[in-house]
Design a protein around this motif. Structure first.
Motif, mmCIF file in Angstrom:
data_model
loop_
_atom_site.group_PDB
_atom_site.id
_atom_site.type_symbol
_atom_site.label_atom_id
_atom_site.label_comp_id
_atom_site.label_asym_id
_atom_site.label_seq_id
_atom_site.Cartn_x
_atom_site.Cartn_y
_atom_site.Cartn_z
ATOM 1 N N THR A 1 0.828 -1.210 0.000
ATOM 2 C CA THR A 1 0.000 0.000 0.000
ATOM 3 C C THR A 1 0.861 1.259 0.000
ATOM 4 N N THR A 2 2.002 1.210 0.683
ATOM 5 C CA THR A 2 2.898 2.370 0.685
ATOM 6 C C THR A 2 3.427 2.646 -0.719
ATOM 7 N N LEU A 3 3.862 1.597 -1.401
ATOM 8 C CA LEU A 3 4.413 1.764 -2.746
ATOM 9 C C LEU A 3 3.337 2.228 -3.731
ATOM 10 N N ILE A 4 2.142 1.656 -3.628
ATOM 11 C CA ILE A 4 1.077 2.037 -4.563
ATOM 12 C C ILE A 4 0.655 3.490 -4.330
ATOM 13 N N MET A 5 0.475 3.883 -3.071
ATOM 14 C CA MET A 5 0.084 5.258 -2.785
ATOM 15 C C MET A 5 1.166 6.233 -3.229
ATOM 16 N N GLN A 6 2.435 5.894 -3.003
ATOM 17 C CA GLN A 6 3.512 6.785 -3.449
ATOM 18 C C GLN A 6 3.564 6.852 -4.966
ATOM 19 N N SER A 7 3.268 5.742 -5.635
ATOM 20 C CA SER A 7 3.237 5.744 -7.102
ATOM 21 C C SER A 7 2.204 6.742 -7.599
ATOM 22 N N LEU A 8 1.019 6.714 -7.003
ATOM 23 C CA LEU A 8 -0.035 7.643 -7.415
ATOM 24 C C LEU A 8 0.368 9.081 -7.120
ATOM 25 N N MET A 9 0.997 9.311 -5.985
ATOM 26 C CA MET A 9 1.414 10.670 -5.623
ATOM 27 C C MET A 9 2.524 11.177 -6.537
ATOM 28 N N LEU A 10 3.308 10.236 -7.092
ATOM 29 C CA LEU A 10 4.359 10.613 -8.046
ATOM 30 C C LEU A 10 3.820 10.735 -9.474
ATOM 31 N N GLY A 11 2.544 10.430 -9.650
ATOM 32 C CA GLY A 11 1.948 10.533 -10.981
ATOM 33 C C GLY A 11 2.287 9.386 -11.903
ATOM 34 N N LYS A 12 2.708 8.255 -11.340
ATOM 35 C CA LYS A 12 3.065 7.102 -12.170
ATOM 36 C C LYS A 12 1.822 6.284 -12.497
ATOM 37 N N PRO A 13 1.771 5.698 -13.702
ATOM 38 C CA PRO A 13 0.638 4.846 -14.036
ATOM 39 C C PRO A 13 0.648 3.578 -13.191
ATOM 40 N N VAL A 14 -0.523 3.197 -12.695
ATOM 41 C CA VAL A 14 -0.677 1.988 -11.892
ATOM 42 C C VAL A 14 -1.772 1.140 -12.525
ATOM 43 N N VAL A 15 -1.445 -0.088 -12.865
ATOM 44 C CA VAL A 15 -2.407 -1.025 -13.451
ATOM 45 C C VAL A 15 -2.531 -2.205 -12.500
ATOM 46 N N ALA A 16 -3.767 -2.571 -12.139
ATOM 47 C CA ALA A 16 -3.979 -3.653 -11.181
ATOM 48 C C ALA A 16 -5.063 -4.598 -11.682
ATOM 49 N N ALA A 17 -4.852 -5.883 -11.423
ATOM 50 C CA ALA A 17 -5.863 -6.897 -11.744
ATOM 51 C C ALA A 17 -6.889 -6.915 -10.617
ATOM 52 N N GLU A 18 -8.142 -6.713 -10.958
ATOM 53 C CA GLU A 18 -9.188 -6.547 -9.957
ATOM 54 C C GLU A 18 -9.895 -7.847 -9.561
ATOM 55 N N ASN A 19 -9.571 -8.968 -10.193
ATOM 56 C CA ASN A 19 -10.355 -10.190 -10.004
ATOM 57 C C ASN A 19 -10.457 -10.622 -8.556
ATOM 58 N N ALA A 20 -9.341 -10.599 -7.824
ATOM 59 C CA ALA A 20 -9.354 -11.052 -6.439
ATOM 60 C C ALA A 20 -10.108 -10.096 -5.524
ATOM 61 N N ALA A 21 -10.279 -8.836 -5.951
ATOM 62 C CA ALA A 21 -10.944 -7.832 -5.119
ATOM 63 C C ALA A 21 -12.416 -7.649 -5.474
ATOM 64 N N ASP A 22 -12.829 -8.139 -6.626
ATOM 65 C CA ASP A 22 -14.200 -7.940 -7.106
ATOM 66 C C ASP A 22 -15.106 -9.026 -6.535
ATOM 67 N N PRO A 23 -16.095 -8.666 -5.703
ATOM 68 C CA PRO A 23 -16.954 -9.684 -5.082
ATOM 69 C C PRO A 23 -17.833 -10.423 -6.083
ATOM 70 N N ARG A 24 -17.969 -9.896 -7.283
ATOM 71 C CA ARG A 24 -18.812 -10.529 -8.300
ATOM 72 C C ARG A 24 -17.989 -11.178 -9.409
ATOM 73 N N ASP A 25 -16.692 -11.330 -9.186
ATOM 74 C CA ASP A 25 -15.841 -11.937 -10.217
ATOM 75 C C ASP A 25 -16.240 -13.390 -10.451
ATOM 76 N N SER A 26 -16.157 -13.822 -11.714
ATOM 77 C CA SER A 26 -16.581 -15.177 -12.070
ATOM 78 C C SER A 26 -15.728 -16.243 -11.396
ATOM 79 N N TRP A 27 -14.446 -15.967 -11.181
ATOM 80 C CA TRP A 27 -13.592 -16.945 -10.498
ATOM 81 C C TRP A 27 -14.037 -17.136 -9.055
ATOM 82 N N ARG A 28 -14.461 -16.055 -8.410
ATOM 83 C CA ARG A 28 -14.973 -16.181 -7.050
ATOM 84 C C ARG A 28 -16.225 -17.050 -7.041
ATOM 85 N N ALA A 29 -17.073 -16.863 -8.035
ATOM 86 C CA ALA A 29 -18.285 -17.673 -8.114
ATOM 87 C C ALA A 29 -17.930 -19.149 -8.265
#
Length: 273
Positions: free
Chosen positions: A134-162
């Motif tokens: 979380t420290t690295l990701i927040m600092q990345s955003l504050m530095l204006g760097k692009p951040v790309v993340a896979a949302e599947n594990a965080a999405d409660p409606r993801d098909s893999w979770r189902a």
């Protein structure tokens, strides 16, 4: 007296070797194309993990320089051994016990999160920086760097979770998770399906390079002042309720600004010359 034919052959061989050496020197001195630096941050989830590693392998094959960061949980779930099995023994793997990778973060052209867990998503949504990821990701955003993340594990409606029978949460909890996703997306994180992670990462790198080139252009061009319209200016208009952004004829609009305008429903209008 030396045979003239022998002399001719010797001279021809000498000239051939001179040209060969010259060509090799030129090739050796030719500037190599710049490598992109990517920091990959793994949190402790398994959904999409193998696909995330495959996406990193694609970036590596595109000649990206990878630095892999493992959270404390990812050390046990992902493991450094599995990372090296996919990406080779030469890849840099960091853990919470490693020195803080501030220099590597500043040099990174892209930060990629192959597995974004619900726990990390919740911390980011509430701007908590109490772990290495979380420290690295927040600092990345504050530095204006692009951040790309896979949302599947965080999405409660993801098909893999189902498929794993992990989609039985009450609707109020689902809405809370989805609100966290929305906040993280609004912070500037590009959330995507892990199966599109490599493609989105390459797009982000292309936009980053294009933006860097556009930012350098006004300094090398005419002395006349030209405004640079970036994603932050578009986002500021959208968050204040605006739906139109006017630009002057000579203003430069970054590709990421155009993408942000489309995402936030802001129309960019260029004034007449």
């Amino acid at each position: 007296m030396m045979d003239e034919e022998l002399v001719r052959r010797v001279m021809a061989e000498v000239m051939r070797r001179i040209h060969q050496t010259s060509d090799e020197t030129t090739a050796d001195n030719a500037p190599a194309p710049p490598r992109s630096s990517v920091m990959a941050i793994f949190t402790g989830g398994t959904i999409g993990m193998e696909e995330g590693l495959a996406a990193l392998k694609e970036l590596q094959e595109d000649d990206c320089n990878l630095t892999v960061v493992l959270s404390r949980a990812a050390e046990k779930i992902v493991t450094a051994e599995r990372v090296r099995k996919h990406l080779g023994d030469a890849v840099t793997v960091l853990t919470p016990e490693s020195p803080y990778p501030g220099k590597a973060l500043r040099q990174a052209d892209l930060v990629i999160v192959p597995v974004l867990t619900q726990n990390t998503m919740a911390k980011l949504a509430h701007t908590l920086s109490d772990t290495l990821p979380t420290t690295l990701i927040m600092q990345s955003l504050m530095l204006g760097k692009p951040v790309v993340a896979a949302e599947n594990a965080a999405d409660p409606r993801d098909s893999w979770r189902a498929g794993l029978a992990m989609d039985k949460a009450p609707i109020v909890l689902v809405r809370a998770f989805q609100e966290n996703l929305r906040k993280v997306r609004d912070f500037g994180v590009n959330l995507t399906d892990v199966r599109n992670l490599g493609r989105e990462a390459r797009r982000a790198l292309e936009r980053s390079k294009a933006t860097a080139g556009e930012e350098a252009a006004p300094r090398a061009a005419s002395p006349a002042k030209r405004n640079l319209v970036d994603a932050e200016k578009i986002k500021a208009v959208a968050l204040s309720g605006g739906r139109v952004y006017s630009v002057a004829p000579g203003d430069l609009i970054t590709p990421l600004a155009r993408d942000t305008a489309r995402d936030y429903g802001v129309e960019i209008i260029r004034a007449n010359t």
